[in-house]
Design an enzyme around this catalytic site. Structure first.
Site: not given
Ligand SMILES: NC(=O)c1ccc[n+]([C@@H]2O[C@H](COP(=O)([O-])OP(=O)(O)OC[C@H]3O[C@@H](n4cnc5c(N)ncnc54)[C@H](OP(=O)(O)O)[C@@H]3O)[C@@H](O)[C@H]2O)c1
Length: 249
Positions: A13, A18-19, A150
């Site tokens: 990701g 964030i990745g 989730y």
């Protein structure tokens, strides 16, 4: 001295949010980075802005053969892996009354099966003393309406990490996770919600956070650097909340 000099890091990701912020920071800190994502065009775009020693690898984490391919590409290029950052994830909300098997399967395939199979594939290639890092979420500690599947997926991942921590103890591999609170990333635009709903949701989340705001991808990346580096040499098995205090109230 850079904090990840000559370390090999694989990030899933990594074309977004964030990745991507973590890939940039790891590169700045001297790592060789395998930047992975599921869309080639997105990888080609980020390749233009990244600087340092990296390769991009297209891999859909929900597909076991793609996880195998990702680790093969990483080891073909750089040899052993020091840091495996299993970050890819999705967060589409649905109230329990509207849950479908497809919704469940998609979230669990990406958020749970993906990182577990990637860890399995990578384990023989991770250096002793290396690090496996996950991106969880504080959602499994709270009860945010509509986020049942989730939250369950991140809770399942958390349970798995405790077992993995035990399983790799003889090799000195540290297993840790980051649990972000609300972080300003493209993920909200991918939830299938209208802009108005996203804006309302954003305001409501920000009001609940003791620090009164969303976090940034860069703030999570700094924690991902800390946990991957020698600075965290005695930190193992934890889930670090990086959430402005939201999980604590
Ligand atoms: N932002 C937040 O508020 C927040 C809070 C708590 C936890 N998190 C967690 O943080 C992680 C990163 O999310 P983010 O906020 O940075 O969102 P993001 O910008 O959407 O990044 C998620 C990344 O995961 C990738 N991805 C999704 N499904 C994939 C698959 N099947 N195979 C490979 N890659 C896949 C996305 O690719 P595409 O670009 O192709 O979609 C993207 O690169 C996720 O695990 C998420 O659950 C985020």
């Amino acid at each position: 001295m850079k904090k990840l000099e000559n370390k090999v890091a694989v990030i899933t990701g990594a074309n977004s949010g964030i990745g991507l912020a973590t890939a940039k920071l790891y590169l700045q800190e001297g790592a060789k980075v395998v930047v992975s994502g599921r869309r080639q065009e997105a990888l080609d775009e980020v390749a233009k802005e990244l600087e340092g020693d990296f390769i991009t690898v297209k891999a859909d984490v929900s597909k076991p053969e793609d996880n195998k391919h990702l680790i093969q590409e990483a080891t073909n290029k750089y040899g052993k892996i020091d840091v495996l950052f299993l970050n890819a994830g999705i967060a589409p909300p649905t109230p329990t009354t509207d849950i479908t098997v497809d919704h469940y399967t998609e979230i669990f395939d990406i958020n749970v099966k993906g990182p577990i199979i990637a860890a399995k594939e990578a384990l023989p290639h991770i250096n002793d003393g290396g690090t496996i890092l996950f991106t969880n979420s504080i959602v499994h500690q709270k009860g945010f309406e509509g986020y049942g599947i989730y939250s369950a997926s991140k809770g399942a991942l958390r349970a798995y990490q405790r077992v993995l921590t035990s399983e790799v103890k003889s090799r000195g591999i540290r297993v840790n996770a980051i649990a972000p609170g609300p972080i300003e990333t493209p993920i909200y635009g991918k939830m299938g919600l209208s802009e108005d709903v996203i804006e309302e949701m954003g305001k409501s989340f920000a009001e609940q956070v003791p620090l009164g705001r969303f976090g940034t991808s860069e703030e999570i990346a700094k924690s991902a650097l800390f946990l991957a580096s020698e600075d965290a040499s005695y930190i193992n098995g934890v889930e670090l909340e990086v959430d402005g205090g939201l999980s604590q109230i």
